[in-house]
Scaffold this motif. Structure first.
Motif, short mmCIF file in Angstrom:
data_model
loop_
_atom_site.label_atom_id
_atom_site.label_comp_id
_atom_site.label_asym_id
_atom_site.label_seq_id
_atom_site.Cartn_x
_atom_site.Cartn_y
_atom_site.Cartn_z
N GLU A 143 0.83 -1.21 0.00
CA GLU A 143 0.00 0.00 0.00
C GLU A 143 0.87 1.25 0.00
N GLY A 146 2.17 2.23 -3.43
CA GLY A 146 1.22 2.62 -4.47
C GLY A 146 0.36 1.50 -5.04
N TYR A 147 0.43 0.31 -4.48
CA TYR A 147 -0.43 -0.78 -4.94
C TYR A 147 -1.84 -0.56 -4.37
N ARG A 148 -2.84 -0.96 -5.15
CA ARG A 148 -4.22 -0.84 -4.68
C ARG A 148 -4.90 -2.20 -4.77
#
Length: 163
Positions: A143, A146-148
């Motif tokens: 998170e 930048g991972y969603r």
């Protein structure tokens, strides 16, 4: 944190890593309640063999080792340049591991960034991964990088029912 470099694994490193990653995946599946302890190792082996039919030389798979400046290994990456479910222009991060002695020092974030650079250099536009819901450290890393969340699988186990 020392500077991190990434290089291809040697065949010997791959062989050693592969047996460990199969065992770790089996243990994770048991802990998640997906597989029985009796069947887990064999199921993990079968899954790994299906993903890597040619082992070290399986096309489209990258096996990388992260090292700090003095050559000390701090982690590994397993990247598939094509997505296992066919998602267009999307790689898949099958494994990222940081050596226990080097955890908490920023190497996970550095190795994750290195994986993204490798994927970009291969002309792939995105990368996905799976993470077990109880892996708080990994969730924070992803998170924060930048991972969603794009899917979420949930389970409810009933009291007294076989898991």
């Amino acid at each position: 944190m020392s500077e991190l470099t990434v290089r291809a694994m040697t065949r010997a490193e791959f062989d050693q890593w592969r047996s460990g990653v199969v065992r770790a995946f089996a243990d994770e599946q048991v802990a998640a309640g997906n597989w029985s302890a009796e069947d887990a190792l064999e199921l993990a082996r079968q899954g790994n063999e299906a993903l890597l039919p040619d082992g070290f030389t399986t096309a489209g798979m990258l096996f990388l080792k992260g090292e700090i400046r003095d050559g000390t290994p701090v982690g590994v990456l397993w990247i598939g340049l094509t997505h296992p479910r066919g998602t267009s222009s999307c790689a898949f991060l099958y494994d990222i591991e940081i050596e226990p002695a080097h955890r908490g020092a920023g190497y996970g974030r550095a190795l994750l960034a290195a994986s993204e650079d490798v994927v970009r250099r291969h002309g792939v536009a995105a990368i996905e991964l799976n993470v077990f819901g109880d892996n708080a450290r990994a969730l924070r890393l992803y998170e924060g990088s930048g991972y969603r969340v794009i899917t979420r699988q949930m389970r409810k186990t009933f009291v007294g029912e076989k898991q």
